[in-house]
Write a protein that holds these residues in place. Structure first.
Motif, PDB file in Angstrom:
ATOM      1  N   ALA A  20      54.484 -35.851 -24.144  1.00 20.83           N
ATOM      2  CA  ALA A  20      54.555 -35.266 -25.482  1.00 20.83           C
ATOM      3  C   ALA A  20      53.161 -34.978 -26.032  1.00 20.83           C
ATOM      4  O   ALA A  20      52.929 -33.949 -26.663  1.00 20.83           O
ATOM      5  N   VAL A  21      52.213 -35.892 -25.795  1.00 22.68           N
ATOM      6  CA  VAL A  21      50.859 -35.724 -26.320  1.00 22.68           C
ATOM      7  C   VAL A  21      50.123 -34.606 -25.582  1.00 22.68           C
ATOM      8  O   VAL A  21      49.493 -33.743 -26.203  1.00 22.68           O
ATOM      9  N   ASP A  34      51.456 -32.163 -23.877  1.00 19.97           N
ATOM     10  CA  ASP A  34      52.183 -30.938 -24.229  1.00 19.97           C
ATOM     11  C   ASP A  34      51.784 -29.780 -23.317  1.00 19.97           C
ATOM     12  O   ASP A  34      51.448 -28.685 -23.790  1.00 19.97           O
ATOM     13  N   LEU A  77      48.606 -40.178 -33.214  1.00 18.44           N
ATOM     14  CA  LEU A  77      49.858 -39.656 -32.656  1.00 18.44           C
ATOM     15  C   LEU A  77      50.782 -39.146 -33.757  1.00 18.44           C
ATOM     16  O   LEU A  77      51.483 -38.149 -33.581  1.00 18.44           O
ATOM     17  N   ALA A 129      52.200 -35.416 -33.973  1.00 18.65           N
ATOM     18  CA  ALA A 129      53.635 -35.149 -34.054  1.00 18.65           C
ATOM     19  C   ALA A 129      53.960 -34.249 -35.240  1.00 18.65           C
ATOM     20  O   ALA A 129      54.793 -33.340 -35.134  1.00 18.65           O
ATOM     21  N   ILE A 144      55.925 -30.720 -35.032  1.00 22.87           N
ATOM     22  CA  ILE A 144      57.219 -30.530 -35.702  1.00 22.87           C
ATOM     23  C   ILE A 144      57.154 -29.418 -36.740  1.00 22.87           C
ATOM     24  O   ILE A 144      58.029 -28.543 -36.801  1.00 22.87           O
ATOM     25  N   THR A 177      45.842 -42.134 -26.642  1.00 20.78           N
ATOM     26  CA  THR A 177      47.182 -42.610 -26.323  1.00 20.78           C
ATOM     27  C   THR A 177      47.159 -43.615 -25.186  1.00 20.78           C
ATOM     28  O   THR A 177      47.826 -44.656 -25.235  1.00 20.78           O
ATOM     29  N   LYS A 233      59.046 -28.922 -30.687  1.00 17.93           N
ATOM     30  CA  LYS A 233      59.550 -29.679 -31.838  1.00 17.93           C
ATOM     31  C   LYS A 233      60.335 -30.919 -31.400  1.00 17.93           C
ATOM     32  O   LYS A 233      60.242 -31.978 -32.031  1.00 17.93           O
ATOM     33  N   GLY A 255      57.919 -33.390 -30.383  1.00 17.42           N
ATOM     34  CA  GLY A 255      57.217 -33.832 -31.581  1.00 17.42           C
ATOM     35  C   GLY A 255      57.975 -34.936 -32.292  1.00 17.42           C
ATOM     36  O   GLY A 255      57.390 -35.923 -32.755  1.00 17.42           O
ATOM     37  N   LEU A 277      57.642 -38.060 -30.228  1.00 15.43           N
ATOM     38  CA  LEU A 277      56.302 -38.612 -30.417  1.00 15.43           C
ATOM     39  C   LEU A 277      56.168 -39.293 -31.770  1.00 15.43           C
ATOM     40  O   LEU A 277      55.529 -40.347 -31.889  1.00 15.43           O
ATOM     41  N   LEU A 278      56.796 -38.721 -32.803  1.00 20.01           N
ATOM     42  CA  LEU A 278      56.744 -39.312 -34.135  1.00 20.01           C
ATOM     43  C   LEU A 278      57.412 -40.686 -34.141  1.00 20.01           C
ATOM     44  O   LEU A 278      56.879 -41.648 -34.718  1.00 20.01           O
TER      45      LEU A 278
END
Length: 211
Positions: free
Chosen positions: A35-36, A38, A98, A102, A106, A138, A186, A189, A192-193
């Motif tokens: 996710a980070v 990407d 992070l 995120a 998003i 991360t 998204k 994101g 990750l959030l």
């Protein structure tokens, strides 16, 4: 399977440490890094760089990025200790980074602007596109939650994905429309959030306990 069932890091003791591979930790660490980094969302940029440079050395870029991440996994904590910072404090700070990454993914907003580099060799693909500030932060942040061997496997798996995306970026761009890429961005994101919030709360509690 509970994605957030994170086990505490157990530091290896000389002469008694044995690898303890945990599929759940590997999967969680893989998803966080995926996710980070990407890399899928970076396909349009990769294609643009490939057109300008003519070619991208996928193998070299993946190896260099993986080496940077693994090296920081081991050296990063020592660097922090020299500065008098413990890994839990860094993990809390990393969780905040992070969190904002995120939010960018998003909401589609730009909180931190990075100037587009003008070279297309190891820079900017390996660094900072793959092994950038977010992924390096991360790696060290999740070390407070996962065992080192599981993080290394997660890094290697991510570098395989990075290699494949770099190798077949042109074909992937034709398969994945801008709308699909935006949805994927998204979705990861939101993941990750959630991870950032979990990482923040877990390490904040540990930090308060040791103070």
């Amino acid at each position: 399977m509970n994605l957030f069932n994170m086990l505490p890091l157990v530091s290896p003791v000389a002469g008694s440490w044995t690898p303890n591979f945990d599929f759940e930790q590997i999967l969680s660490a893989f998803l966080v890094l995926f996710a980070v980094i990407d890399i899928v969302g970076s396909i349009p940029l990769i294609v643009s760089l490939r057109h300008r440079a003519g070619t991208i050395q996928s193998e070299k870029a993946s190896l260099v990025a993986g080496a940077l991440l693994i090296a920081f996994l081991f050296v990063g904590e020592r660097m922090l200790s020299l500065l008098g910072i413990d890994v839990y404090s860094f993990a809390v700070a990393g969780a905040l980074v992070l969190f904002f990454l995120a939010i960018e993914m998003i909401l589609g907003i730009e909180i931190h602007k990075i100037e587009e580099p003008k070279t297309v060799s190891i820079v900017p693909i390996a660094f900072p596109l793959v092994a950038g500030a977010g992924s390096l932060t991360t790696v060290l942040s999740i070390r407070a939650e996962f065992r080192v061997e599981n993080i290394i496997i997660a890094i290697i798996l991510n570098m395989i994905v990075v290699y494949l995306v770099l190798k077949f970026a042109d074909k992937l761009e034709k398969i994945l429309s801008p709308g699909v890429l935006n949805v994927l961005k998204k979705v990861f994101g939101i993941i990750l959030l959630a991870i950032a919030i979990k990482l923040f709360s877990a390490n904040l509690n540990l930090l308060i306990n040791i103070l």
